[in-house]
Design a protein around this motif. Sequence first.
Motif, PDB file in Angstrom:
ATOM      1  N   LYS A 147      42.867 -47.911-100.241  1.00  0.00           N
ATOM      2  CA  LYS A 147      43.115 -46.496-100.518  1.00  0.00           C
ATOM      3  C   LYS A 147      43.428 -46.322-102.005  1.00  0.00           C
ATOM      4  O   LYS A 147      44.251 -47.047-102.549  1.00  0.00           O
ATOM      5  CB  LYS A 147      44.322 -45.997 -99.705  1.00  0.00           C
ATOM      6  CG  LYS A 147      43.959 -45.620 -98.288  1.00  0.00           C
ATOM      7  CD  LYS A 147      45.164 -45.389 -97.380  1.00  0.00           C
ATOM      8  CE  LYS A 147      46.351 -44.746 -98.002  1.00  0.00           C
ATOM      9  NZ  LYS A 147      47.437 -44.500 -97.011  1.00  0.00           N
ATOM     10  N   VAL A 148      42.740 -45.365-102.644  1.00  0.00           N
ATOM     11  CA  VAL A 148      43.053 -45.039-104.040  1.00  0.00           C
ATOM     12  C   VAL A 148      43.434 -43.568-104.102  1.00  0.00           C
ATOM     13  O   VAL A 148      42.727 -42.714-103.565  1.00  0.00           O
ATOM     14  CB  VAL A 148      41.846 -45.297-104.974  1.00  0.00           C
ATOM     15  CG1 VAL A 148      42.095 -44.697-106.356  1.00  0.00           C
ATOM     16  CG2 VAL A 148      41.559 -46.792-105.087  1.00  0.00           C
ATOM     17  N   CYS A 149      44.564 -43.291-104.750  1.00  0.00           N
ATOM     18  CA  CYS A 149      44.929 -41.904-105.024  1.00  0.00           C
ATOM     19  C   CYS A 149      44.869 -41.717-106.540  1.00  0.00           C
ATOM     20  O   CYS A 149      45.577 -42.402-107.285  1.00  0.00           O
ATOM     21  CB  CYS A 149      46.334 -41.603-104.490  1.00  0.00           C
ATOM     22  SG  CYS A 149      46.797 -39.878-104.720  1.00  0.00           S
ATOM     23  N   SER A 150      44.001 -40.826-106.996  1.00  0.00           N
ATOM     24  CA  SER A 150      43.863 -40.557-108.427  1.00  0.00           C
ATOM     25  C   SER A 150      44.762 -39.374-108.789  1.00  0.00           C
ATOM     26  O   SER A 150      44.752 -38.337-108.134  1.00  0.00           O
ATOM     27  CB  SER A 150      42.402 -40.249-108.745  1.00  0.00           C
ATOM     28  OG  SER A 150      42.293 -39.775-110.069  1.00  0.00           O
ATOM     29  N   ASP A 189      33.809 -48.318 -99.079  1.00  0.00           N
ATOM     30  CA  ASP A 189      34.845 -48.868 -98.200  1.00  0.00           C
ATOM     31  C   ASP A 189      36.249 -48.431 -98.615  1.00  0.00           C
ATOM     32  O   ASP A 189      37.218 -48.701 -97.918  1.00  0.00           O
ATOM     33  CB  ASP A 189      34.770 -50.407 -98.183  1.00  0.00           C
ATOM     34  CG  ASP A 189      34.811 -51.022 -99.579  1.00  0.00           C
ATOM     35  OD1 ASP A 189      34.328 -50.375-100.542  1.00  0.00           O
ATOM     36  OD2 ASP A 189      35.346 -52.131 -99.719  1.00  0.00           O
ATOM     37  N   VAL A 190      36.360 -47.777 -99.776  1.00  0.00           N
ATOM     38  CA  VAL A 190      37.686 -47.358-100.250  1.00  0.00           C
ATOM     39  C   VAL A 190      37.805 -45.839-100.115  1.00  0.00           C
ATOM     40  O   VAL A 190      36.899 -45.096-100.489  1.00  0.00           O
ATOM     41  CB  VAL A 190      37.909 -47.777-101.726  1.00  0.00           C
ATOM     42  CG1 VAL A 190      39.272 -47.290-102.224  1.00  0.00           C
ATOM     43  CG2 VAL A 190      37.802 -49.293-101.882  1.00  0.00           C
ATOM     44  N   GLU A 191      38.933 -45.405 -99.573  1.00  0.00           N
ATOM     45  CA  GLU A 191      39.177 -43.972 -99.395  1.00  0.00           C
ATOM     46  C   GLU A 191      39.814 -43.409-100.664  1.00  0.00           C
ATOM     47  O   GLU A 191      40.841 -43.919-101.110  1.00  0.00           O
ATOM     48  CB  GLU A 191      40.130 -43.821 -98.198  1.00  0.00           C
ATOM     49  CG  GLU A 191      40.537 -42.414 -97.867  1.00  0.00           C
ATOM     50  CD  GLU A 191      41.720 -42.424 -96.882  1.00  0.00           C
ATOM     51  OE1 GLU A 191      41.732 -43.257 -95.950  1.00  0.00           O
ATOM     52  OE2 GLU A 191      42.632 -41.617 -97.067  1.00  0.00           O
ATOM     53  N   LEU A 192      39.188 -42.394-101.239  1.00  0.00           N
ATOM     54  CA  LEU A 192      39.726 -41.783-102.464  1.00  0.00           C
ATOM     55  C   LEU A 192      40.386 -40.446-102.142  1.00  0.00           C
ATOM     56  O   LEU A 192      39.833 -39.622-101.426  1.00  0.00           O
ATOM     57  CB  LEU A 192      38.597 -41.551-103.482  1.00  0.00           C
ATOM     58  CG  LEU A 192      38.983 -40.753-104.734  1.00  0.00           C
ATOM     59  CD1 LEU A 192      39.978 -41.506-105.608  1.00  0.00           C
ATOM     60  CD2 LEU A 192      37.738 -40.382-105.548  1.00  0.00           C
ATOM     61  N   SER A 193      41.577 -40.236-102.686  1.00  0.00           N
ATOM     62  CA  SER A 193      42.206 -38.918-102.619  1.00  0.00           C
ATOM     63  C   SER A 193      42.649 -38.534-104.032  1.00  0.00           C
ATOM     64  O   SER A 193      42.678 -39.376-104.934  1.00  0.00           O
ATOM     65  CB  SER A 193      43.395 -38.936-101.662  1.00  0.00           C
ATOM     66  OG  SER A 193      44.363 -39.866-102.103  1.00  0.00           O
ATOM     67  N   HIS A 194      42.972 -37.265-104.227  1.00  0.00           N
ATOM     68  CA  HIS A 194      43.418 -36.777-105.540  1.00  0.00           C
ATOM     69  C   HIS A 194      44.754 -36.071-105.357  1.00  0.00           C
ATOM     70  O   HIS A 194      44.991 -35.434-104.321  1.00  0.00           O
ATOM     71  CB  HIS A 194      42.417 -35.784-106.126  1.00  0.00           C
ATOM     72  CG  HIS A 194      41.049 -36.350-106.298  1.00  0.00           C
ATOM     73  ND1 HIS A 194      40.671 -37.067-107.395  1.00  0.00           N
ATOM     74  CD2 HIS A 194      39.967 -36.318-105.480  1.00  0.00           C
ATOM     75  CE1 HIS A 194      39.410 -37.453-107.265  1.00  0.00           C
ATOM     76  NE2 HIS A 194      38.960 -37.012-106.101  1.00  0.00           N
ATOM     77  N   THR A 205      35.747 -39.487-109.163  1.00  0.00           N
ATOM     78  CA  THR A 205      35.024 -39.131-107.941  1.00  0.00           C
ATOM     79  C   THR A 205      33.618 -39.742-107.951  1.00  0.00           C
ATOM     80  O   THR A 205      33.120 -40.226-106.925  1.00  0.00           O
ATOM     81  CB  THR A 205      34.932 -37.591-107.808  1.00  0.00           C
ATOM     82  OG1 THR A 205      36.253 -37.072-107.863  1.00  0.00           O
ATOM     83  CG2 THR A 205      34.266 -37.167-106.512  1.00  0.00           C
ATOM     84  N   ASP A 206      33.003 -39.750-109.120  1.00  0.00           N
ATOM     85  CA  ASP A 206      31.660 -40.326-109.238  1.00  0.00           C
ATOM     86  C   ASP A 206      31.693 -41.849-109.033  1.00  0.00           C
ATOM     87  O   ASP A 206      30.870 -42.408-108.308  1.00  0.00           O
ATOM     88  CB  ASP A 206      31.077 -39.973-110.616  1.00  0.00           C
ATOM     89  CG  ASP A 206      29.604 -40.305-110.690  1.00  0.00           C
ATOM     90  OD1 ASP A 206      28.864 -39.875-109.779  1.00  0.00           O
ATOM     91  OD2 ASP A 206      29.195 -41.020-111.617  1.00  0.00           O
TER      92      ASP A 206
END
Length: 354
Positions: free
Chosen positions: A183-186, A212-217, A204-205
């Motif tokens: 999990k990555v939170c930017s 396989d990694v979940e991105l949130s902001h 995001t790009d």
Amino acid sequence: MKILVLPGDGIGPEIVAQAKKVLNKLASEGMPIELSEAPLGGAAYDQFGSPYPEFTQKLAREADAILLGAVGGPQYDKLERPLRPERGLLAIRKDLNLFANLRPAILYPELANASTLKPEVVSGLDILIVRELTGDIYFGQPRGIRVNDNGEREGFNTMLYAESEIRRIAHVAFQAAQKRNKKVCSIDKSNVLETTEFWKEIVTDVAKEYPDVELSHMLVDNAAMQLVKAPKQFDVMVTGNIFGDILSDEASMLTGSIGMLPSASLDANNKGLYEPSHGSAPDIAGKDVANPLATILSAAMLLRYTFNEEAAAQRIENAVKKVLADGLRTGDIFEEGTTRVGCSAMGDAVVAAL
Ligand code: NAD
């Protein structure tokens, strides 16, 4: 394994001495560690008139990895800015292109009570903050203090990120997450600052390459709140230089003591500068009370990230866990029922536990 040691200022020499004991122990068992030493920051100004002198620069460029204590002290606060200790730190990071700062915030179960937050909020905490380290408002030009058209003095800095700078730190964050909980939170301030709106777009790009990694902001103000409200929601947080500076210190306090947290600053080839997350603590310097564990754990990160010596890194981390489980505490993490020890005794205990 050429390791340059930069003791620095304040408590730097005391805490670095403990990490050296650990590295010397591994060397005595046959690990091909070669230590050299040079001044950085105020100590370098005193000796060479510059916070990052050529002498230090040459050794830093030759080394495979660098272990730093901390720099800075009130006696240097009146120096012209380019001569101040902190400029030495910024200069070495820039010189070696150390753009990725990895700051883990892990809560050791023995220290759950050292946190000012409720144990149930923080126990089991394991966050990795990935902070961009060579760009942003700390380096953007123009900067300065000037007299404006109205005759009033004003201060100004420039927040700036090139696309390539954002891309490479995003890759570091996604790859780190792949080895963790994916999990990555930017973190940004895209509602107000164009620089971070652009940051969000590029992260995001890059995320498209890591399905396989979940991105949130998250906006930085909310992130500051969430870190104290529900910190266990985070796995990897990725952010720019100034937000990362502040959030990583905040995250460090979730764990009870800034004296527990190591950090790594890496270039594209895993050459790294390893240092505790805290500063030079002039208020306790020279008293043999500083907590050396963040520096010792930085040496563990050094073995892991630069030299791929995972087993040795874990051995050091387990030795630290053992001394905590044995009830040994420096003043910053002391609580009733534990045994208060000084900086040097803590270093000796870790070596014994190894
Ligand atoms: P600091 O991290 O040095 O100290 C903050 C507080 O935490 C102090 O009360 C200090 O006693 C305590 N503390 C820090 N490290 C500790 C340890 N290992 N064991 C026990 N207690 C510890 O931050 P500050 O007081 O804001 O800054 C002091 C100086 O350090 C300044 O000159 C600043 O510029 C410099 N600094 C350097 C770095 C660095 O070298 N990377 C980082 C931050 C600040």
